[in-house]
Design an enzyme around this catalytic site. Sequence first.
Site, PDB file in Angstrom:
ATOM      1  N   TRP A   1     -23.170   6.566  19.914  1.00 47.49           N
ATOM      2  CA  TRP A   1     -21.787   6.347  20.291  1.00 47.49           C
ATOM      3  C   TRP A   1     -20.934   7.602  19.333  1.00 47.49           C
ATOM      4  O   TRP A   1     -20.176   8.404  19.614  1.00 47.49           O
ATOM      5  CB  TRP A   1     -21.172   5.049  20.401  1.00 47.49           C
ATOM      6  CG  TRP A   1     -19.585   5.239  20.635  1.00 47.49           C
ATOM      7  CD1 TRP A   1     -18.677   4.851  19.670  1.00 47.49           C
ATOM      8  CD2 TRP A   1     -18.957   5.819  21.756  1.00 47.49           C
ATOM      9  NE1 TRP A   1     -17.180   5.199  20.259  1.00 47.49           N
ATOM     10  CE2 TRP A   1     -17.606   5.547  21.737  1.00 47.49           C
ATOM     11  CE3 TRP A   1     -19.309   6.100  22.807  1.00 47.49           C
ATOM     12  CZ2 TRP A   1     -16.500   6.056  22.414  1.00 47.49           C
ATOM     13  CZ3 TRP A   1     -18.521   6.490  23.814  1.00 47.49           C
ATOM     14  CH2 TRP A   1     -17.030   6.540  23.507  1.00 47.49           C
TER      15      TRP A   1
ATOM     16  N   TYR B   1     -12.161   3.566  14.858  1.00 48.46           N
ATOM     17  CA  TYR B   1     -12.472   3.324  16.182  1.00 48.46           C
ATOM     18  C   TYR B   1     -12.606   1.611  16.307  1.00 48.46           C
ATOM     19  O   TYR B   1     -11.818   1.225  17.068  1.00 48.46           O
ATOM     20  CB  TYR B   1     -13.893   3.742  16.750  1.00 48.46           C
ATOM     21  CG  TYR B   1     -14.210   3.659  18.083  1.00 48.46           C
ATOM     22  CD1 TYR B   1     -13.417   4.017  19.268  1.00 48.46           C
ATOM     23  CD2 TYR B   1     -15.230   2.859  18.542  1.00 48.46           C
ATOM     24  CE1 TYR B   1     -13.498   3.767  20.441  1.00 48.46           C
ATOM     25  CE2 TYR B   1     -15.578   2.823  19.693  1.00 48.46           C
ATOM     26  CZ  TYR B   1     -14.795   3.035  20.853  1.00 48.46           C
ATOM     27  OH  TYR B   1     -15.162   2.759  22.171  1.00 48.46           O
TER      28      TYR B   1
ATOM     29  N   GLU C   1     -18.565   7.155  28.275  1.00 46.73           N
ATOM     30  CA  GLU C   1     -19.665   6.086  28.162  1.00 46.73           C
ATOM     31  C   GLU C   1     -21.080   6.710  28.943  1.00 46.73           C
ATOM     32  O   GLU C   1     -21.880   6.554  28.608  1.00 46.73           O
ATOM     33  CB  GLU C   1     -19.328   4.731  28.931  1.00 46.73           C
ATOM     34  CG  GLU C   1     -18.316   3.897  27.975  1.00 46.73           C
ATOM     35  CD  GLU C   1     -18.855   3.726  26.607  1.00 46.73           C
ATOM     36  OE1 GLU C   1     -19.851   3.423  26.448  1.00 46.73           O
ATOM     37  OE2 GLU C   1     -17.885   3.285  25.939  1.00 46.73           O
TER      38      GLU C   1
END
Length: 192
Positions: free
Chosen positions: A56, A26, A48
Amino acid sequence: MSAALAGPDGVLRCPWALSTEDYVAYHDEEWGRPVHGDDALFERLCLEAFQSGLSWITILRRRPGFRAAFAGFDIAKVATFTEADAERLLADPGIIRNRLKIEATLANARVLADWSPGELDELIWSYAPDPAGRPAPRTLADVPAVTDESTALSKALKKRGIRFVGPTTAYALMQACGLVDDHLVDCAARGR
């Protein structure tokens, strides 16, 4: 807080990226690279929001499930989701089953479906700060959680009817979508 660290391959990266292979990919391939397009930005905005209060990595690992559950984050399609779809989503183990976040995603799609093509992209990118006015962070301590721009973006989105997008979520969106480059100064991904 430390500066960029060498991964197993010897490449210097932001320290947060080294804890899992998912994060390395990522970090190297997505985070901080410019994202354009209403549907693509809608996806990042939704993810988000779902991340709020969670790690995350939890969202990143469930992203395929989110994409399947939310019709690839196609705004026009998600805007047509019904209460039955909301109940289906609440039972879907492939996503985060938070009623408020699911309802916000569906409500946001309905709002955005009435916007002109490109309007979300234009609005979000209008809050990108001048990169010349931002020194490259040397350590993670130099990376803010909120900025004046993210606060203004959050207010603008809320004023237009978008839910679940506070200043911290707006800043995370700005980082993820390349409005700001918060890769550390000695990180190999900086400026890509």
